[in-house]
Enzyme design. Structure first.
Site, mmCIF file in Angstrom:
data_model
loop_
_atom_site.group_PDB
_atom_site.id
_atom_site.type_symbol
_atom_site.label_atom_id
_atom_site.label_comp_id
_atom_site.label_asym_id
_atom_site.label_seq_id
_atom_site.Cartn_x
_atom_site.Cartn_y
_atom_site.Cartn_z
ATOM 1 C CG ASP A 1 -1.678 1.360 1.604
ATOM 2 O OD1 ASP A 1 -2.257 1.578 0.406
ATOM 3 O OD2 ASP A 1 -1.506 1.744 2.444
ATOM 4 C CG ASP B 1 -1.583 7.868 0.544
ATOM 5 O OD1 ASP B 1 -0.647 8.316 0.174
ATOM 6 O OD2 ASP B 1 -2.370 7.790 -0.162
ATOM 7 C CG ASP C 1 -1.661 2.351 6.671
ATOM 8 O OD1 ASP C 1 -2.096 2.013 5.549
ATOM 9 O OD2 ASP C 1 -2.029 3.408 7.180
#
Length: 226
Positions: free
Chosen positions: A13, A15, A170
């Site tokens: 991922d 961001d 995250d």
């Protein structure tokens, strides 16, 4: 590091996982809100809306439906501003460069709900674009994470079976999409997404920072976790 036969590619991922882009996203969102005649919002509130793509980010910030024409106009303003200011405050997350270097022998990919235009601007601005064999962004396919389609497409671009991919993120979107696609999943603490949401999504492994990722992948590659 030997990754054995169970892991043949790693997908990140963007961001909150590979890059800390929170302030630049918040600045772009506030620019769009102000241009629309709306009040600026605190950065921490805007950060809580990150993870599902620019349309949902601006809809949440403006308290509008994502299909509202005003939302669409704000998304355009957000993307224009962000494309011009992709890395004013953005940096690679702690341990990120070390992890990329350690895993450079594997095909690496990006799977992000962030639009392609701004994803590439960030990767290019930080000098990271050439490290990734495949990038799948939030406006490339009809569905975004947590739908598995984006992870499946990233695996296709990397040229490896999705069952041997490690999806690193995250947020629950990353874990849920990876699991639904059949990939291994690794959750990284300290990103944009709330830790309790990440934990409750049940990744195969949790790590404190990306510095711990090569060791985690070695565990997965040896079949000691699943």
């Amino acid at each position: 590091m030997s990754t054995g036969s169970l892991v043949s590619g790693v997908v990140f991922d963007l961001d909150g996982t590979l890059v800390d882009s929170r302030r630049d996203i918040a600045e772009a969102a506030n620019h769009a809100l102000e241009k629309a005649g709306l009040a600026r919002l605190p950065h921490d509130e805007l950060e809580s809306y990150v993870g599902d793509g620019a349309p949902l980010l601006m809809a949440r910030a403006a308290r509008l439906e994502v299909t509202d024409l005003r939302t669409k106009a704000m998304v355009a303003d957000f993307l224009d501003y962000y494309a011009e200011h992709p890395i004013d405050y953005t940096n690679v997350m702690p341990g990120g460069l070390d992890a990329l270097n350690a895993l450079a022998h594997l095909p690496l990919g990006i799977c992000t709900n962030k639009p392609r235009r701004t994803s590439i601007a960030v990767l290019r601005g930080l000098g990271l674009e050439a490290r990734f064999k495949g990038v799948v962004a939030g406006d490339d396919l009809p569905k975004r994470k947590p739908d598995p389609a984006m992870v499946l497409e990233t695996a296709r671009l990397l040229g490896v079976p999705v069952q041997s991919i490690v999806m690193v993120g995250d947020g629950p979107q990353d874990v849920l999409s990876g699991r639904a696609a059949g990939a291994f999943t690794v959750g990284v603490k300290g990103g944009i997404q709330a830790l309790e949401r990440l934990t409750s999504s049940g990744p195969d492994l949790m790590i404190d920072t990306l510095a711990d990722l090569p060791k985690a992948i070695n565990q997965l590659a040896r079949g000691t976790q699943r």
